[in-house]
Scaffold this active site. Sequence first.
Site, mmCIF file in Angstrom:
data_model
loop_
_atom_site.group_PDB
_atom_site.id
_atom_site.type_symbol
_atom_site.label_atom_id
_atom_site.label_comp_id
_atom_site.label_asym_id
_atom_site.label_seq_id
_atom_site.Cartn_x
_atom_site.Cartn_y
_atom_site.Cartn_z
ATOM 1 N N ASN A 156 0.932 -1.125 0.111
ATOM 2 C CA ASN A 156 0.039 -0.024 0.114
ATOM 3 C C ASN A 156 0.955 1.110 0.078
ATOM 4 O OD1 ASN A 156 -1.559 2.040 0.393
ATOM 5 N ND2 ASN A 156 -2.112 1.263 2.638
ATOM 6 N N TRP A 157 0.983 1.951 -1.072
ATOM 7 C CA TRP A 157 1.841 3.035 -1.241
ATOM 8 C C TRP A 157 1.312 4.393 -0.769
ATOM 9 C CZ3 TRP A 157 5.081 3.440 -6.559
ATOM 10 C CH2 TRP A 157 6.098 2.500 -6.383
ATOM 11 N N LYS A 158 0.218 4.103 -0.143
ATOM 12 C CA LYS A 158 -0.901 5.192 0.572
ATOM 13 C C LYS A 158 -0.361 6.643 -0.585
ATOM 14 C CE LYS A 158 0.698 3.463 4.912
ATOM 15 N NZ LYS A 158 0.006 3.693 6.191
ATOM 16 N N HIS A 168 -9.625 1.111 4.945
ATOM 17 C CA HIS A 168 -8.366 1.346 5.659
ATOM 18 C C HIS A 168 -8.561 2.240 6.576
ATOM 19 C CE1 HIS A 168 -4.248 2.459 6.318
ATOM 20 N NE2 HIS A 168 -3.792 1.474 5.750
ATOM 21 N N GLU A 188 -7.065 4.872 7.883
ATOM 22 C CA GLU A 188 -6.713 6.103 7.483
ATOM 23 C C GLU A 188 -7.893 6.731 6.695
ATOM 24 O OE1 GLU A 188 -2.933 5.589 5.669
ATOM 25 O OE2 GLU A 188 -2.145 4.920 7.418
ATOM 26 N N GLU A 215 -5.366 -5.247 10.416
ATOM 27 C CA GLU A 215 -4.520 -4.145 10.802
ATOM 28 C C GLU A 215 -4.861 -3.269 12.075
ATOM 29 O OE1 GLU A 215 -2.542 -2.980 6.809
ATOM 30 O OE2 GLU A 215 -4.268 -1.683 7.001
ATOM 31 N N GLY A 236 2.308 2.109 10.835
ATOM 32 C CA GLY A 236 3.344 3.126 10.772
ATOM 33 C C GLY A 236 3.985 3.321 11.897
ATOM 34 N N SER A 278 3.249 -2.233 10.375
ATOM 35 C CA SER A 278 4.748 -2.460 10.446
ATOM 36 C C SER A 278 5.344 -3.579 10.323
ATOM 37 C CB SER A 278 4.902 -2.084 12.004
ATOM 38 O OG SER A 278 4.476 -0.536 12.430
ATOM 39 N N GLY A 295 2.616 -1.227 4.134
ATOM 40 C CA GLY A 295 2.784 0.012 3.878
ATOM 41 C C GLY A 295 4.084 0.508 3.661
ATOM 42 N N GLY A 296 4.608 1.242 4.603
ATOM 43 C CA GLY A 296 5.886 2.036 4.287
ATOM 44 C C GLY A 296 6.971 0.946 3.603
HETATM 45 C C1 PEP Z 1 -0.898 0.038 5.872
HETATM 46 O O1 PEP Z 1 -0.652 1.140 5.565
HETATM 47 O O2 PEP Z 1 -1.815 -0.643 5.749
HETATM 48 C C2 PEP Z 1 0.283 -0.487 6.869
HETATM 49 C C3 PEP Z 1 0.119 -1.561 7.303
HETATM 50 O O3 PEP Z 1 1.308 0.473 6.895
HETATM 51 P P1 PEP Z 1 2.628 0.155 7.631
HETATM 52 O O4 PEP Z 1 3.054 -1.298 6.815
HETATM 53 O O5 PEP Z 1 3.559 1.279 7.376
HETATM 54 O O6 PEP Z 1 2.363 -0.173 9.198
#
Ligand code: PEP
Length: 246
Positions: A9-11, A89, A91, A159, A165, A205, A226-227
């Site tokens: 997920n590049w957000k 999600h 966010e 999640e 993050g 994470s 994500g990251g």
């Molecule tokens: C996400 O955005 O769904 C996520 C899990 O982010 P991260 O891996 O950065 O915690």
Amino acid sequence: MRRKFAAGNWKMNGLSADLAELERMVAAKPSAAVDTAVCGPATLVHRMAQMGWPVGGQDCHPAENGAHTGDISAEMLADAGASYVITGHSERRADHGETDAVVRAKTEAAWRAGLTAILCIGETEAQYRAGDTLDVLHRQMAGSMPEGCTGDTIVLAYEPVWAIGTGLTPTADEIGAVHNALRDALIDRFGPETGVAIRILYGGSVKASNAAEIFGIADVDGALVGGASLKADDFLPIVDALDAAD
Ligand code: PEP
């Protein structure tokens, strides 16, 4: 049996120059035993889809088209070459006030367009500390998962909001207990065949250093990342760890 799945997920990250990272992922030819996808920003979805790596959107409007300035429909994502779309999600739930009913409508929109929905659920830190995790997840599942889910049309992503993050993750035992409870809930609602066919990803994470431990947990079918999905050097070892997991 369920196929393993590593989704990025590049957000709100990614300019044209960053397509070089996806090019490196494609060039690495990860194991065909693992399904992969990158959910890119809407501006890059079409170009990503032409690069030979499965692509998803990060959100879609419930409607097929209409007067919704700035929104993107599931049909538009499919037309751009996407196969997946993230719905619900945390966010989006937090930044845009998306309720379970809205998430459910978006998930149905994804199906209408032929996309597989990656539907996210997860508790906040306060809910986790209060011991309310499973109640919250059951409520979110009941409210946001439409009738008629199948192993092909939906992927559930657990999640924990407080793990996204932050570098924090639940313990392996905690992840295992949650995924086990989610599996039971899927079987209860959709029956034994469908209930065991729906993949459950962990997200929050995930990185190369913890991927092997997380993928070793029963009923963890992969990850939403994500990251660590932004760079090939970070994402490819996660895909490899998933491939190596029993
Ligand atoms: C996400 O955005 O769904 C996520 C899990 O982010 P991260 O891996 O950065 O915690």
